[in-house]
Design an enzyme around this catalytic site. Structure first.
Site, short mmCIF file in Angstrom:
data_model
loop_
_atom_site.label_atom_id
_atom_site.label_comp_id
_atom_site.label_asym_id
_atom_site.label_seq_id
_atom_site.Cartn_x
_atom_site.Cartn_y
_atom_site.Cartn_z
N TRP A 1 -80.83 -6.91 55.11
CA TRP A 1 -81.48 -8.21 55.27
C TRP A 1 -82.64 -8.40 54.30
CZ3 TRP A 1 -81.75 -9.75 61.18
CH2 TRP A 1 -80.44 -9.74 61.70
N LYS A 2 -83.11 -7.33 53.69
CA LYS A 2 -84.23 -7.37 52.75
C LYS A 2 -85.46 -7.99 53.43
CE LYS A 2 -81.04 -7.24 48.89
NZ LYS A 2 -80.80 -7.60 47.48
N GLU B 1 -84.28 -2.22 44.22
CA GLU B 1 -85.51 -3.00 44.36
C GLU B 1 -86.70 -2.09 44.68
OE1 GLU B 1 -82.89 -6.82 45.80
OE2 GLU B 1 -84.10 -5.74 47.28
N SER C 1 -73.26 -8.36 45.37
CA SER C 1 -72.60 -9.66 45.50
C SER C 1 -71.20 -9.56 46.10
CB SER C 1 -72.56 -10.39 44.14
OG SER C 1 -73.87 -10.63 43.66
N GLY D 1 -75.94 -7.90 50.84
CA GLY D 1 -77.26 -8.53 50.79
C GLY D 1 -77.22 -9.94 51.34
N GLY D 2 -77.19 -10.92 50.44
CA GLY D 2 -77.29 -12.32 50.84
C GLY D 2 -76.27 -12.74 51.89
#
Length: 250
Positions: A11-12, A97, A213, A234-235
């Site tokens: 979820w970052k 990151e 992605s 991720g997103g």
């Protein structure tokens, strides 16, 4: 025995505690009958409310980072014991990151991996190359180095408990995705490195995810490859589409 797929959401730095609860509630029915291990790796402040929300479901919860000391004057850090007490089972380490923005080294990842294993957390160790490294032809050398240093001093028995996530940096959050063949080639190379460090049994036992992605449109082709055992998402993990990735084979 076939390796069970593992789909983990990263979820970052997204979702307040109340928003995290709402997202978890949305996703619970969408992943309820999954044939894969489902993990939500959430911001530290969201772990307790998300653990409470998913209790009794098939969803596991993880942290996004940990520090390699048990306690002390490390302002802003979170320990393995804190993660465990909050209800986390998994923890991500070595994400590009963290390496890029916070200057974490391969040696840092090694210390984090050892600490997570010591405490009984299930590590997700990230590795991956930049676009420049791929274009320079050093992709495999770079990833071999990351893996060899990360696993230094880790026993074969412990190594089998680790999930490795291959995330090409040039494909994270960019909308660009490695082709299924490119992703498979690197995941196979990672498995070969584990075989060199340990043995064939360890290499065959360890699960290797692809991240970068992965989405509902491309997950089926990627996850059909023999050395891709899941995804670190991720997103797309912040949307109902996450359920489609988890149920890619249905």
């Amino acid at each position: 025995m076939a390796r069970k797929k593992i789909i983990a959401g990263n979820w970052k730095m997204n979702k307040t505690p109340s928003e995290a609860v709402e997202l978890a509630k949305t996703l619970i029915p969408l992943v309820a009958d999954a044939d894969v291990d489902v993990v939500f790796c959430v911001p530290a402040i969201d772990i307790v409310p998300v653990v409470e929300t998913v209790q009794g479901t098939n969803i596991h919860v993880g942290g996004e980072n940990l520090y390699f000391e048990d306690k002390g004057a490390y302002t802003g850090e979170i320990s393995a014991d804190m993660l465990l007490d909050a209800g986390a089972e998994y923890v991500i380490m070595g994400h590009s990151e963290r390496r890029g923005y916070f200057h974490e080294t391969d040696e840092d990842i090694n210390r984090k991996l050892k600490k997570a294993l010591e405490k009984g957390l299930k590590p997700i160790v990230c590795c991956g190359e930049s676009l420049a490294q791929r274009e320079q032809g050093i992709c495999f050398d770079w990833i071999r180095m990351q893996i060899k240093i990360a696993f230094q001093g880790v026993s074969a028995e412990d190594a089998k408990k680790v999930v490795i996530a291959y995330e090409p940096i040039w494909a994270i959050g960019t909308g660009k995705t490695a082709t299924a063949d490119q992703a498979e080639e690197v995941c196979k190379a990672i498995r070969d490195v584990i075989g060199e460090i340990y043995d064939t049994d360890t290499a065959e036992a360890i699960r290797i995810q692809y991240g970068g992605s992965m989405n509902a449109g491309n997950c089926r082709e990627l996850l059909a490859k023999p050395d891709i055992d899941g995804g670190l998402i991720g997103g797309a993990s912040l949307k109902p589409d996450f359920g489609k990735i988890v149920n890619y084979d249905k």
